[in-house]
Design an enzyme around this catalytic site. Structure first.
Site, PDB file in Angstrom:
ATOM      1  N   HIS A   1      12.295 -13.787  -6.559  1.00  0.00           N
ATOM      2  CA  HIS A   1      11.486 -12.675  -7.046  1.00  0.00           C
ATOM      3  C   HIS A   1      12.093 -12.082  -8.317  1.00  0.00           C
ATOM      4  CE1 HIS A   1      10.037  -8.269  -6.529  1.00  0.00           C
ATOM      5  NE2 HIS A   1       9.244  -8.940  -7.338  1.00  0.00           N
TER       6      HIS A   1
ATOM      7  N   ASN B   1      10.569  -3.481  -3.859  1.00  0.00           N
ATOM      8  CA  ASN B   1       9.215  -2.938  -3.686  1.00  0.00           C
ATOM      9  C   ASN B   1       9.053  -2.158  -2.390  1.00  0.00           C
ATOM     10  OD1 ASN B   1       8.114  -3.650  -6.158  1.00  0.00           O
ATOM     11  ND2 ASN B   1       7.587  -5.710  -5.459  1.00  0.00           N
TER      12      ASN B   1
END
Length: 293
Positions: free
Chosen positions: A142, A192
């Protein structure tokens, strides 16, 4: 198992995909950039060239580095052109069904030892891996946005990810000059899981009339020393992506504190997705962004 990663394929030439191709090429990897249309690929290549040119202007890289890196990136109009790739990074829209469809098309074309990675920012690595023919050679890599500037990469193992895959991913990340944070495979991982609920709460603050767009962003920039306000950041990320991540958190953790704000849903339904559509919490169609509420 691939003993060394030399060739990298990137699926998706948008904001994240072209950034990934950018840093891979500068690190010396041969890169194949794929998307659903030639126009999208060419647009991604133009963005990479523009971003590298700015890096040259700022003295971050040399002109010869830019030229050499661009020569390493090839347009892959068809997934067939990824057949000899060592590592393929999927960077499509944050939608599980879209990603599964890509993997279904891609896996039969890859060499058996190739590693498959996803740039998902929230979706279960274990679940995505199970939809492929190589769960042991599947991993989450990511990247943060904008990829050329942000130093962090979250590495996420699925339950079936082999140690060799993990070690190769770590070496690949280090060669890019990035810092690794290893996350367990839980909804939205670490960054996140923390960031998006804050943005969602800022949207609730706007929705409930506690403050205006400008007041909320100013408060967090000057009161919490954030480089940009949460609503400005939401526009930069893309409101559709913000909503997708909040839905993953809400459904995956079954906690009401992750419920997406109705105002976020409304903006997405209107097609006001932020910078990429020129309207979100700010209107970007003029010379200066103007709050829309």
């Amino acid at each position: 198992m691939v003993l060394e990663i030399k060739k990298v394929g990137v699926i998706g030439a948008g904001q994240m995909g072209n950034g990934i191709a950018h840093v891979c090429a500068l690190a010396g990897y041969e890169v194949a950039l794929n998307d659903i249309s030639t126009d999208r690929i060419q647009s991604g290549l133009a963005t990479i060239n523009g971003n590298m040119t700015r890096q040259v202007g700022k003295g971050i890289i040399k002109e010869e580095d830019r030229v050499a890196a661009l020569e390493r990136i090839k347009a892959a109009d068809s997934m067939d052109q990824l057949a000899d790739i060592d590592l393929v990074i999927e960077s499509a829209v944050e939608n599980e069904q879209v990603k599964r469809k890509i993997f279904a098309q891609l896996c039969p074309l890859l060499k058996p030892e190739a590693i498959l990675a996803t740039n998902t920012s929230s979706i279960s690595i274990t679940r995505l891996a199970a939809s492929t023919d190589r769960p042991e050679r599947f991993i989450g890599i990511h990247f943060m946005n904008p990829v050329p500037l942000m130093e962090l990469i979250e590495l996420v193992r699925g339950i079936a990810t082999e140690d060799e895959t993990f070690e190769l991913a770590k070496e690949f990340t280090r060669r890019l000059g990035k810092t690794i944070a290893v996350s367990e495979d839980f909804p939205a991982f670490m960054v996140n899981r923390i960031l998006l609920p804050m943005i969602n709460e800022a949207i609730y603050t706007l929705y409930e009339g506690v403050g205006s767009v400008e007041a909320i962003d100013t408060a967090m920039k000057l009161g919490a020393n954030h480089p940009m306000g949460p609503l400005q950041l939401a526009d930069f990320i893309g409101l559709d992506t913000c909503l997708s991540i909040m839905q993953v958190l809400y459904e995956g953790l079954a906690d009401s504190k992750y419920r997406p704000c109705p105002l976020l849903v409304k903006y997405v339904e209107a097609g006001w997705l932020g910078r990429k559509t020129q309207r979100g919490f700010y209107d970007y169609r003029g010379e200066t962004p103007v709050p829309t509420r």
